[in-house]
Design a protein around this motif. Structure first.
Motif, PDB file in Angstrom:
ATOM      1  N   ALA A   3       0.834  -1.202   0.000  1.00 50.58           N
ATOM      2  CA  ALA A   3       0.000   0.000   0.000  1.00 50.58           C
ATOM      3  C   ALA A   3       0.871   1.255   0.000  1.00 50.58           C
ATOM      4  N   GLY A   4       2.013   1.196   0.650  1.00 49.50           N
ATOM      5  CA  GLY A   4       2.918   2.334   0.719  1.00 49.50           C
ATOM      6  C   GLY A   4       3.593   2.656  -0.595  1.00 49.50           C
ATOM      7  N   ALA A   6       2.263   3.106  -3.442  1.00 52.87           N
ATOM      8  CA  ALA A   6       1.482   4.125  -4.149  1.00 52.87           C
ATOM      9  C   ALA A   6       1.702   5.514  -3.569  1.00 52.87           C
ATOM     10  N   THR A   7       1.936   5.600  -2.267  1.00 52.48           N
ATOM     11  CA  THR A   7       2.080   6.900  -1.611  1.00 52.48           C
ATOM     12  C   THR A   7       3.533   7.287  -1.358  1.00 52.48           C
ATOM     13  N   GLY A   8       4.450   6.360  -1.602  1.00 57.96           N
ATOM     14  CA  GLY A   8       5.865   6.642  -1.336  1.00 57.96           C
ATOM     15  C   GLY A   8       6.262   6.401   0.104  1.00 57.96           C
ATOM     16  N   ASP A   9       5.363   5.835   0.899  1.00 58.82           N
ATOM     17  CA  ASP A   9       5.655   5.523   2.297  1.00 58.82           C
ATOM     18  C   ASP A   9       6.139   4.083   2.377  1.00 58.82           C
ATOM     19  N   TYR A  10       7.442   3.904   2.471  1.00 57.23           N
ATOM     20  CA  TYR A  10       8.027   2.568   2.439  1.00 57.23           C
ATOM     21  C   TYR A  10       8.269   1.981   3.824  1.00 57.23           C
TER      22      TYR A  10
END
Length: 93
Positions: A3-4, A6-10
């Motif tokens: 899910a991260g 897509a938002t750049g939250d790895y």
């Protein structure tokens, strides 16, 4: 994680102190057949770091549990099962 993407939250990032970076380098390097090369410490320590490691390793070198050469330190394969104890004794506290 997916899910991260897509938002750049790895996920989380761990920031280690200099002492922790040295200990991580010692731990991960000495668990390999190649061992710890003094050059491995160039980005995380200084000349005192190498001197401290040599001093801490002396008793293990004396009994053959660590081998020192010009490039660094390594644990002979016959002592791999004892490597956690050896490595922990070398940690910078």
């Amino acid at each position: 994680y997916l899910a991260g993407l897509a938002t750049g939250d790895y996920g989380e990032t761990e920031h280690l102190s200099e002492r922790d970076r040295i200990n991580e380098t010692v731990m991960t390097s000495l668990r390999t057949a190649k061992g710890l090369r003094w050059s491995d410490l160039s980005g995380v320590g200084n000349a005192r770091t190498v001197d401290s490691l040599r001093d801490a390793a002396r008793r293990f070198i004396a009994v053959g549990m660590i081998i020192e050469d010009r490039q660094g330190l390594k644990i002979p394969s016959r002592y791999f099962l004892m490597s956690d104890h050896i490595i922990a004794s070398l940690f910078v506290l």
